[in-house]
Design a protein around this motif. Sequence first.
Motif, mmCIF file in Angstrom:
data_model
loop_
_atom_site.group_PDB
_atom_site.id
_atom_site.type_symbol
_atom_site.label_atom_id
_atom_site.label_comp_id
_atom_site.label_asym_id
_atom_site.label_seq_id
_atom_site.Cartn_x
_atom_site.Cartn_y
_atom_site.Cartn_z
ATOM 1 N N UNK A 278 26.206 197.999 44.910
ATOM 2 C CA UNK A 278 25.068 197.334 45.536
ATOM 3 C C UNK A 278 25.417 195.859 45.746
ATOM 4 N N UNK A 279 24.948 195.323 46.860
ATOM 5 C CA UNK A 279 25.125 193.898 47.124
ATOM 6 C C UNK A 279 23.831 193.346 47.708
ATOM 7 N N UNK A 280 23.225 192.346 47.091
ATOM 8 C CA UNK A 280 23.609 191.698 45.827
ATOM 9 C C UNK A 280 23.156 192.549 44.642
ATOM 10 N N UNK A 281 23.841 192.400 43.494
ATOM 11 C CA UNK A 281 23.384 193.080 42.299
ATOM 12 C C UNK A 281 24.399 193.974 41.628
ATOM 13 N N UNK A 282 25.656 193.797 41.867
ATOM 14 C CA UNK A 282 26.676 194.675 41.280
ATOM 15 C C UNK A 282 26.626 194.734 39.750
ATOM 16 N N UNK A 300 22.367 185.497 39.271
ATOM 17 C CA UNK A 300 22.062 184.861 40.548
ATOM 18 C C UNK A 300 20.622 185.165 40.952
ATOM 19 N N UNK A 301 19.879 184.157 41.422
ATOM 20 C CA UNK A 301 18.451 184.356 41.695
ATOM 21 C C UNK A 301 18.156 185.491 42.661
ATOM 22 N N UNK A 302 18.855 185.527 43.790
ATOM 23 C CA UNK A 302 18.579 186.567 44.785
ATOM 24 C C UNK A 302 18.895 187.945 44.224
ATOM 25 N N UNK A 303 20.018 188.061 43.514
ATOM 26 C CA UNK A 303 20.394 189.354 42.938
ATOM 27 C C UNK A 303 19.320 189.857 41.985
ATOM 28 N N UNK A 304 18.792 188.978 41.151
ATOM 29 C CA UNK A 304 17.797 189.408 40.168
ATOM 30 C C UNK A 304 16.518 189.860 40.850
#
Length: 405
Positions: A278-282, A300-304
Motif C-alpha cells: 500500500x502507498x502511502x502506508x507500507x 508520516x501524517x498522510x500515511x497515518x
Amino acid sequence: MALLPVDDALQLILADARPIADIEHVPLHEAWGRIVAEPLIAMRDQPPFAASAMDGYAVVAADTAEPGATLRVVGESAAGHGFTGAIGRGETVRIFTGAPVPQGADAILIQENARPLETTMIGVVEPVQAGRFVRRAGLDFHRGETVIAKGAMLDAGRLTLAAAMNLPALPMHRRPRVAILATGDELVPPGADPRDDQIIASNSFGVAAIVKEAGGEPIDLGIAADTLAALNRSIDAAQAAGADILVTLGGASVGDHDLVRKVLESRGLELAFWKIAMRPGKPLMSGRIGPMHVLGLPGNPVSSLVCSHVFLTPLIAKLVGRTHHVQAVDAILDVDLAENDLRQDYLRAAMHRRPDGTLVATPATRQDSSMMRVFAEADGLVVRPPFAPEAKAGDAVRAILLRHI
C-alpha cells in the motif's frame, strides 16, 4: 517478507473482531450516531389520538352529503387544547391541524369548503367522505410495537422517532475506546517551542477525528519518547483505560530507534502482519495484546490518516456491530497517470462535479506522504490497484470520498 495485499490485511484485522457486548443507557440528546443494542419498543401510540390533518371543521361526514347543508359550531379544538365534549348530528367543532378530533366526528371539512353563515353556523360548500383528513390513533406506530431494530444507527430520523416513542434514554453498545499514542523523540505538542531537530506532533488529532466519525471514543495518550520505559508506561495507560484498540503512530519500522514493535512483542503482541502492499502506508502493523487490538500506523501524517480510513474505521464499525461500507465512487481522471507497481496507491485528489453530475478527479502532482497540506486540500483518494496500467485523462477510476462533493 512479501508485502500483504490491502484486502488481505483488512480481512486479518477484522477476522477476530467481535462486537462489544457492553451496553449503556444513553440520554436521548447524546445518542446521535450511536448503535442501538436492543430493539426499541414504543411506549405510546403515535398519534395518541385521532388528529386533524388540516385546518377546518370536525364533522359527521353524513351531515355534509346534502347540498346546502348547514352545521352549528359548538366549540373549538386546537393542538394541546382539545374539545372535551362530543358532537351530535348537525353539529361541528372548529379544528386546527394536529388537534384531537372530537368524539362523534369522523371527518374534517377543510375551511375552504365551509362558508360562515352566522356566529355559530357554517354552510357546507363541498361534501366530505368519512375518514377524510383524519389521522387515526396509532397511524405511525402503536404502544408495545418494536419500531427501531437492534443494530440500527441513530441518525436524525431515528433519533426523532425514538423521542416520539417517549424514550428518554436508549440502550446503546458502548463506543470502542481507541487509545492513540504518538511516539518519537522528535515530537512536541502544538504550542511548544521545538528545537531545530524537532517537529510538531499532528497525526493524533486527525486520527482522533476519524475515530469520532466512526463511532469510537478517542483516548489521547500523548507522546512517548523513544525509550522502552516510556513506551511501556504508555501501554500500561492504554490497558488501564480499558482500550479496545491501541493505535501507535510511528516507531514501527526497522531503524535502531524504532522500538514500538519490540516493546509490543515483549508485552505479548500476537502479530497478524507487518508491511502491506500500500502507498502511502507500507509499514503498518496489526495484532493483539490479549483483548486489545493493536494497529501500528506509519509516522508520516498522510500515511497515518489514509491507513485510519482504510483499516481503523472498519475495525471500529465491526466492534459496534455494523458493517463499514467504504464510500467508493466512480470518477473520471482529469490527468494522465503512469502505470502502477505492486503497491495499491491512494492518490490524494481534488474532485469536482460537472453539470451533468460526472465526478472528475485530479490527483495532486506531488504525493509525498509527509505533505499534510496536500491531504487537507484533497476531496478524495483515487485508488490505483497493484500493477494498474497507464491511465489517460478521461479514463474511469474508483475513488474514496473524504468529504461531500
